[in-house]
Design a protein around this motif. Structure first.
Motif, short mmCIF file in Angstrom:
data_model
loop_
_atom_site.label_atom_id
_atom_site.label_comp_id
_atom_site.label_asym_id
_atom_site.label_seq_id
_atom_site.Cartn_x
_atom_site.Cartn_y
_atom_site.Cartn_z
N ASP A 1 -6.97 -0.30 7.11
CA ASP A 1 -6.10 -0.19 5.96
C ASP A 1 -5.62 1.25 5.78
OD1 ASP A 1 -6.43 -2.96 4.89
OD2 ASP A 1 -8.52 -2.32 4.71
N VAL A 2 -4.64 1.41 4.91
CA VAL A 2 -4.22 2.73 4.43
C VAL A 2 -4.79 2.87 3.02
CG1 VAL A 2 -2.28 4.24 3.91
CG2 VAL A 2 -2.12 2.61 5.80
N GLU A 3 -5.53 3.94 2.79
CA GLU A 3 -6.30 4.02 1.55
C GLU A 3 -6.27 5.42 0.96
OE1 GLU A 3 -10.75 2.63 0.05
OE2 GLU A 3 -10.49 3.26 2.14
N ALA A 4 -6.19 5.47 -0.38
CA ALA A 4 -6.40 6.71 -1.12
C ALA A 4 -7.35 6.37 -2.27
CB ALA A 4 -5.09 7.27 -1.64
N GLU A 5 -8.62 6.61 -2.06
CA GLU A 5 -9.61 6.23 -3.07
C GLU A 5 -9.36 6.98 -4.37
OE1 GLU A 5 -14.48 6.06 -3.56
OE2 GLU A 5 -13.55 5.98 -1.57
N SER A 6 -8.90 8.23 -4.28
CA SER A 6 -8.63 9.00 -5.49
C SER A 6 -7.54 8.38 -6.34
CB SER A 6 -8.25 10.44 -5.12
OG SER A 6 -7.05 10.45 -4.34
N GLU A 7 -6.64 7.62 -5.70
CA GLU A 7 -5.56 6.94 -6.41
C GLU A 7 -5.91 5.51 -6.78
OE1 GLU A 7 -2.74 8.25 -7.36
OE2 GLU A 7 -2.89 10.18 -6.37
N GLY A 8 -7.03 5.01 -6.26
CA GLY A 8 -7.41 3.64 -6.52
C GLY A 8 -6.52 2.64 -5.81
N ILE A 9 -6.06 2.99 -4.59
CA ILE A 9 -5.11 2.15 -3.87
C ILE A 9 -5.59 1.93 -2.44
CG2 ILE A 9 -2.74 1.95 -3.01
CD1 ILE A 9 -1.89 3.80 -5.30
N MET A 10 -5.57 0.68 -2.00
CA MET A 10 -5.80 0.34 -0.60
C MET A 10 -4.76 -0.71 -0.20
SD MET A 10 -9.04 -1.50 1.29
CE MET A 10 -8.50 -3.12 0.72
#
Length: 209
Positions: A79-88
């Motif tokens: 996946d493409v993920e940015a945990e700091s943004e709360g998005i996967m």
């Protein structure tokens, strides 16, 4: 000094991790594609075969014909993920350097050259609205949308800040049958499958795949 913002961030982080762990625990036991946005889990009930997957295959092949060898139009995991943004998110096609895929875990959206989505028949708003909002937050510089329902699409680019967060500033709409430029490469949209087409209908007039 108020600690509410820190608490809010911590709560959002815990909620995101809980959703992430829930999806990992399912281990592909349910059909479809699961993604995480700030609003929660998105479940896209894609058919495993048919126009959606055929269109994805066409786009991958057409791009890889014109791109340099060190780049790929990738259609698999991770996946493409940015945990700091709360998005996967999980794009249908990721245009990325092969070297940038050699990472543990999820891919950093800022390393992508472009993300491509073939609009889902079951949940078109996810591609046209949700991902238009989320992909600039992930740092994906270009987002191309192909819609087999209407034989139309758009290429979004030029991330810029807004009061609601990062957004794409430029949108170029197109019709199937026109050439489309994604980053530095131009591909044909002739013969891309539409919902309701048969495989024979979708490929018979296509000179490029």
């Amino acid at each position: 000094m108020s600690i509410v913002p820190d608490n809010a961030r911590r709560d959002a982080h815990h909620l995101y991790r809980a959703m992430r762990e829930f999806l990992e625990s399912m281990d592909d036991t349910l059909p479809g594609k699961f993604e995480i946005t700030r609003e929660g889990i998105v479940h896209d009930m894609m058919a495993p075969v048919g126009p959606h997957e055929l269109a994805t295959l066409h786009l991958r092949r057409r791009l890889e014909k014109v791109m340099p060898e060190e780049l790929v139009a990738h259609t698999g995991t991770p996946d493409v993920e940015a945990e700091s943004e709360g998005i996967m998110r999980h794009p249908d096609v990721m245009v990325i350097a092969m070297a940038d895929m050699d990472v543990p875990g999820s891919i950093d959206g800022r390393t992508l050259i472009a993300a491509i989505e073939v609009v889902s028949r079951s949940n078109p708003e996810n591609d046209w609205v949700g991902k238009t909002r989320d992909y600039p937050c992930l740092g994906i510089p270009i987002y191309a949308i192909f819609d087999p329902r209407t034989a139309t699409g758009a290429v979004l680019s030029d991330i810029h800040p807004t009061p609601s967060g990062p957004r794409y500033a430029t949108r170029k709409d197109f019709l199937y049958g026109e050439d489309v430029t994604i980053a530095d490469w131009t591909i044909s949209t002739v013969g891309l499958p539409r919902y309701g087409d048969t495989p024979t209908d979708s490929t018979a007039t296509d000179p490029s795949s």
